[in-house]
Design an enzyme around this catalytic site. Structure first.
Site, PDB file in Angstrom:
ATOM      1  N   GLU A 270       0.828  -1.203   0.000  1.00 15.12           N
ATOM      2  CA  GLU A 270       0.000   0.000   0.000  1.00 15.12           C
ATOM      3  C   GLU A 270       0.871   1.265   0.000  1.00 15.12           C
ATOM      4  O   GLU A 270       0.443   2.318  -0.468  1.00 15.12           O
ATOM      5  CB  GLU A 270      -0.927  -0.013   1.228  1.00 15.12           C
ATOM      6  CG  GLU A 270      -2.341   0.435   0.884  1.00 15.12           C
ATOM      7  CD  GLU A 270      -3.340   0.178   2.006  1.00 15.12           C
ATOM      8  OE1 GLU A 270      -4.391  -0.401   1.709  1.00 15.12           O
ATOM      9  OE2 GLU A 270      -3.082   0.554   3.158  1.00 15.12           O
ATOM     10  N   HIS A 291       7.229 -26.578  -0.398  1.00 10.60           N
ATOM     11  CA  HIS A 291       6.533 -27.659  -1.098  1.00 10.60           C
ATOM     12  C   HIS A 291       5.389 -27.134  -1.957  1.00 10.60           C
ATOM     13  O   HIS A 291       4.526 -27.886  -2.393  1.00 10.60           O
ATOM     14  CB  HIS A 291       6.040 -28.695  -0.088  1.00 10.60           C
ATOM     15  CG  HIS A 291       7.175 -29.333   0.658  1.00 10.60           C
ATOM     16  ND1 HIS A 291       7.667 -30.583   0.366  1.00 10.60           N
ATOM     17  CD2 HIS A 291       7.968 -28.849   1.662  1.00 10.60           C
ATOM     18  CE1 HIS A 291       8.693 -30.862   1.157  1.00 10.60           C
ATOM     19  NE2 HIS A 291       8.889 -29.816   1.961  1.00 10.60           N
ATOM     20  N   LYS A 405     -14.184   0.952  -3.907  1.00  8.83           N
ATOM     21  CA  LYS A 405     -15.233   1.415  -2.979  1.00  8.83           C
ATOM     22  C   LYS A 405     -16.320   2.155  -3.754  1.00  8.83           C
ATOM     23  O   LYS A 405     -17.514   1.915  -3.546  1.00  8.83           O
ATOM     24  CB  LYS A 405     -14.646   2.373  -1.935  1.00  8.83           C
ATOM     25  CG  LYS A 405     -13.788   1.697  -0.899  1.00  8.83           C
ATOM     26  CD  LYS A 405     -13.380   2.710   0.166  1.00  8.83           C
ATOM     27  CE  LYS A 405     -12.221   2.210   0.981  1.00  8.83           C
ATOM     28  NZ  LYS A 405     -11.613   3.227   1.811  1.00  8.83           N
TER      29      LYS A 405
HETATM   30  O1  PA5 Z   1      -3.196   1.770   5.873  1.00  6.84           O
HETATM   31  C1  PA5 Z   1      -4.282   2.320   5.734  1.00  6.84           C
HETATM   32  O2  PA5 Z   1      -4.442   3.537   5.904  1.00  6.84           O
HETATM   33  C2  PA5 Z   1      -5.501   1.497   5.390  1.00  6.84           C
HETATM   34  O3  PA5 Z   1      -5.186   0.157   5.208  1.00  6.84           O
HETATM   35  C3  PA5 Z   1      -6.546   1.634   6.471  1.00  6.84           C
HETATM   36  O4  PA5 Z   1      -5.999   1.214   7.686  1.00  6.84           O
HETATM   37  C4  PA5 Z   1      -7.807   0.803   6.178  1.00  6.84           C
HETATM   38  O5  PA5 Z   1      -8.330   1.175   4.933  1.00  6.84           O
HETATM   39  C5  PA5 Z   1      -8.846   0.994   7.269  1.00  6.84           C
HETATM   40  O6  PA5 Z   1      -9.173   2.344   7.399  1.00  6.84           O
HETATM   41  P1  PA5 Z   1      -9.936   2.894   8.664  1.00  6.84           P
HETATM   42  O7  PA5 Z   1      -9.082   2.717   9.850  1.00  6.84           O
HETATM   43  O8  PA5 Z   1     -10.172   4.325   8.340  1.00  6.84           O
HETATM   44  O9  PA5 Z   1     -11.227   2.111   8.782  1.00  6.84           O
END
Ligand code: PA5
Length: 417
Positions: A270, A291, A405
């Site tokens: 990410e 494996h 989303k």
């Molecule tokens: O690293 C990030 O920012 C994301 O993975 C968020 O943690 C994830 O989308 C969850 O978001 P939130 O804490 O706003 O529900």
């Protein structure tokens, strides 16, 4: 505490590595000045009052709950899941996880686990509006109210969210849930050492003082030298990427680290995978994966490199017994510890993969403990911060996750989509 050793001369020249390290060193000041770099000082500069409240809340939950349902996704899920899986869930309260998917069968199984038990909820969402945890929270909250009545149910809900805004923040204030904060300047995937991770980890019986001390020690080591191993790791990754190695495999020989590897995958994926750039992060858990994926790593397309977590000392052991019949021919191992065999499997795999043309980076860690895990978390946060900047991307945002989303909301008929 984390030591990088590697032999990459056949892939990267010393001059290439030095040049990349010099580029990386110039980026260090941005760890202080860029937005969302609150994680850099978090191991020492955290809210001490809240930290004490986390411990108190953990004690209360341990005394009144057999189960804590942790609701959250992404960075609001993977860090504490990783630490609890790695170090084990203590006897007082079992942590279970919800709101990290939309699978109905899984949801029903989680609800079944609660039957006849005392339980509480820790709902974790920085934005307070993420769909998966919001749906799960709605469901689990209703069940909690059915079991305890509204007044007691609200005392069993712990909300970790933004300090000032968001749907979860507003509801928590209105209903009087005990609240913990996701700091403004720390993004989800960098938040395991905040209340996001610390409350569930403490409830699982893991010493959060030691976890933080490990991170603080590693921080001290990294910030005190611009020739540190996390920076070197970031530089090596980017040199390898320049040579066409665009997939990194985190490789562990400790099965307890499967979810740590998931956390690492999110942290790097990410943070770096944007603007059509990045190294694709994946992981294997050995020797199981030898494996399954071992064949590909040894002999498939040569665009992979491997980062191997090597623990110097095992936390537990078992002596392989002598067998008078010796039908399996393994008596040559009788009297040897299982950790010794695991260690030799690691050495054998590293040698095999290197000779197969896979660059291998070794990260040496003393032993699997709260202290070393805190250190490892910090090591990787630092490395990905530097590595993302070297790549020329913002390591702290995740604009790409909005696309699904928006499509989903449109398909579901959400007003305005
Ligand atoms: O690293 C990030 O920012 C994301 O993975 C968020 O943690 C994830 O989308 C969850 O978001 P939130 O804490 O706003 O529900």
């Amino acid at each position: 505490m984390i030591k990088l050793t590697t032999e990459l001369d056949e892939f990267i020249t010393p001059a290439e590595l030095e040049q990349k390290k010099t580029e990386a060193q110039k980026l260090i000041p941005r760890l202080k000045t860029d937005d969302m770099t609150g994680w850099v000082d978090q191991p020492i500069d955290y809210d001490k009052e809240e930290f004490a409240r986390i411990k108190q809340a953990a004690q209360k939950i341990n005394s009144d709950s057999d189960i804590l349902v942790c609701i959250g996704i992404g960075g609001s899920y993977l860090g504490h899941k990783a630490v609890i899986e790695a170090l084990g869930n203590g006897p007082d309260t079992l942590i279970i996880f919800a709101g990290n998917n939309l699978g109905p069968a899984m949801l029903n199984k989680k609800l079944e686990l609660l039957e006849g038990k005392d339980w509480s909820i820790n709902v974790i969402s920085k934005s307070g509006t993420t769909t998966e945890p919001a749906i799960a929270f709605r469901i689990f909250k209703q069940k909690l109210i059915e079991k305890y009545g509204e007044e007691e149910a609200f005392k069993r809900i712990y909300a970790t969210t933004d300090a000032n805004k968001g749907a979860l923040h507003d509801e928590s204030v209105k209903n009087g849930y005990e609240m913990f904060v996701v700091p403004d300047n720390i993004g989800g995937r960098y938040s395991v050492l905040t209340a996001v991770g610390l409350l569930p980890i403490a409830v699982a019986g893991i010493d959060i003082d030691i976890l933080m001390a490990g991170a603080a020690e590693e921080r001290e080591q990294l910030i005190s030298s611009d020739d540190n191993d996390a920076l070197k790791y970031a530089a090596i990754r980017n040199c390898l990427l320049d040579k066409g190695f665009d997939i990194e495999i985190l490789s562990t020989f400790e099965p307890e680290l499967r979810y740590f590897s998931e956390w690492w995958t999110q942290l790097f994926g990410e943070s770096e995978g944007k603007d059509h750039k990045g190294i694709y992060p994946s992981y294997v858990v050995n020797t199981t994966s030898l494996h399954s994926m071992g064949q590909y790593i040894q002999d498939g397309r040569r665009n992979l490199f491997e980062t191997v977590l090597s623990f110097k000392k095992s936390t537990a052991d078992y002596t392989i017994p002598h067998d008078p019949v010796d039908a399996d021919g393994l008596n040559f191992l009788a009297g040897k510890e299982l950790s010794f065999v695991n260690e030799k499997a690691l050495e054998a795999t590293v040698a095999a993969h290197r000779s197969g043309g896979t660059p291998v980076i070794l990260l040496e860690i003393p032993t699997l403990s709260a202290k070393s895990l805190g250190a490892l978390i910090y090591f990787f946060e630092y490395a990905v911060g530097i590595s993302g900047m070297l790549l020329g991307v913002n390591p702290y945002d995740q604009p790409g996750v909005e696309e699904y989303k928006n499509n989903m909301f449109r398909l579901l008929g959400k007003p305005g989509y």
